[in-house]
Scaffold this motif. Structure first.
Motif, PDB file in Angstrom:
ATOM      1  N   TRP A  79      22.698-111.975   0.911  1.00 16.55           N
ATOM      2  CA  TRP A  79      21.864-111.943   2.105  1.00 16.55           C
ATOM      3  C   TRP A  79      21.255-110.577   2.360  1.00 16.55           C
ATOM      4  CZ3 TRP A  79      21.884-116.930   3.127  1.00 16.55           C
ATOM      5  CH2 TRP A  79      23.027-117.669   2.829  1.00 16.55           C
ATOM      6  N   MET A  80      21.841-109.507   1.837  1.00 16.66           N
ATOM      7  CA  MET A  80      21.359-108.152   2.115  1.00 16.66           C
ATOM      8  C   MET A  80      21.457-107.274   0.880  1.00 16.66           C
ATOM      9  SD  MET A  80      22.810-107.129   5.889  1.00 16.66           S
ATOM     10  CE  MET A  80      22.307-108.022   7.360  1.00 16.66           C
ATOM     11  N   PRO A 132      18.025-106.799   4.929  1.00 14.64           N
ATOM     12  CA  PRO A 132      18.167-108.215   4.570  1.00 14.64           C
ATOM     13  C   PRO A 132      16.985-108.705   3.734  1.00 14.64           C
ATOM     14  CG  PRO A 132      17.454-108.022   6.842  1.00 14.64           C
ATOM     15  CD  PRO A 132      17.713-106.618   6.356  1.00 14.64           C
TER      16      PRO A 132
END
Length: 229
Positions: free
Chosen positions: A48-49, A63
């Motif tokens: 996600w990041m 992100p």
């Protein structure tokens, strides 16, 4: 409650927690130490990041802004890990309903079926996590050992090992739950007969009857008014 079900519940819930930690972690892959010695910076990437840090201890995370620019294997791993976490959540609920110590779930036969269902769900959760982590690790190792790959190379992050450990625990707990249904069929419930409450009058009668044993049993003598004359 059998020890097998306790062990299966601990493995299942522990594996579910490990899957949640691995899914939310940003250390799926990290830059190699050999390439970061000179710059003293490290890059961590997750599902996600993307995060970067330096030797001074400062970190900055960014992100993934759009889902369409994310690589295909990352999207596949996202779907597999979300499926693994969802299945692990429902497996934990089914496992609690299938435990013998709980009062919900119906009879022992129904609880055995629920426990078997929880085991199947845990196994599916572990397989999804194992597939997602292995797919991500295969991509990292392929790029690392490819001599024609000229971009930044990465190593396996801690989240992959946590995901593999959680998947193993879920599979082990699921197998134990599936085999616990045979234990429920082999060990029938012990029955106890109820004879009813003991009457107070009957106990008193027995007590007075016992006292009669200590009294003299010789022939009774009857005395009339002429006996003392």
């Amino acid at each position: 409650m059998s020890r097998a079900q306790i062990s299966a519940l601990v493995c299942g819930i522990g594996g579910f927690g490990a899957l949640v930690a691995a899914t939310t972690s940003n250390e799926w892959k990290v830059t190699t130490r050999a390439s970061s010695v000179i710059t003293a910076t490290w890059v961590y990437q997750g599902l996600w990041m993307n995060c970067a840090g330096n030797a001074l201890g400062s970190f900055h995370c960014r992100p993934h802004f759009t889902i369409f620019k994310v690589e295909g294997y990352i999207q596949a791993c996202r779907g597999l890990m979300i499926a693994a976490v969802s299945l692990g959540f429902f497996g934990s609920i089914f496992a609690l309903f299938g435990m013998k110590c709980t009062k919900v779930g119906g009879s022992d036969k129904a609880k055995a079926k629920i426990a078997c269902l929880a085991g199947i769900v845990f196994i599916l959760s572990g397989l999804c996590s194992m597939t997602g982590c292995s797919l991500y690790a295969n991509k990292i190792t392929t790029e690392f050992f490819d001599p024609l790959y000229m971009e930044q190379k990465y190593e396996l992050g801690a989240a992959l090992f946590i995901g593999w450990a959680g998947a193993s625990l879920c599979i082990i707990g699921g197998v134990i739950f599936c085999f616990s249904i045979s234990d429920n069929n082999k060990t029938p419930r012990m029955g106890y007969t109820y004879n009813g409450p003991t009457s107070v009058m009957s106990s008193r009668t027995k007590y007075h009857g016992g006292e009669g044993d200590f009294k003299s049993t010789g022939p009774s003598k009857q005395f009339d008014k002429n006996a003392y004359v």
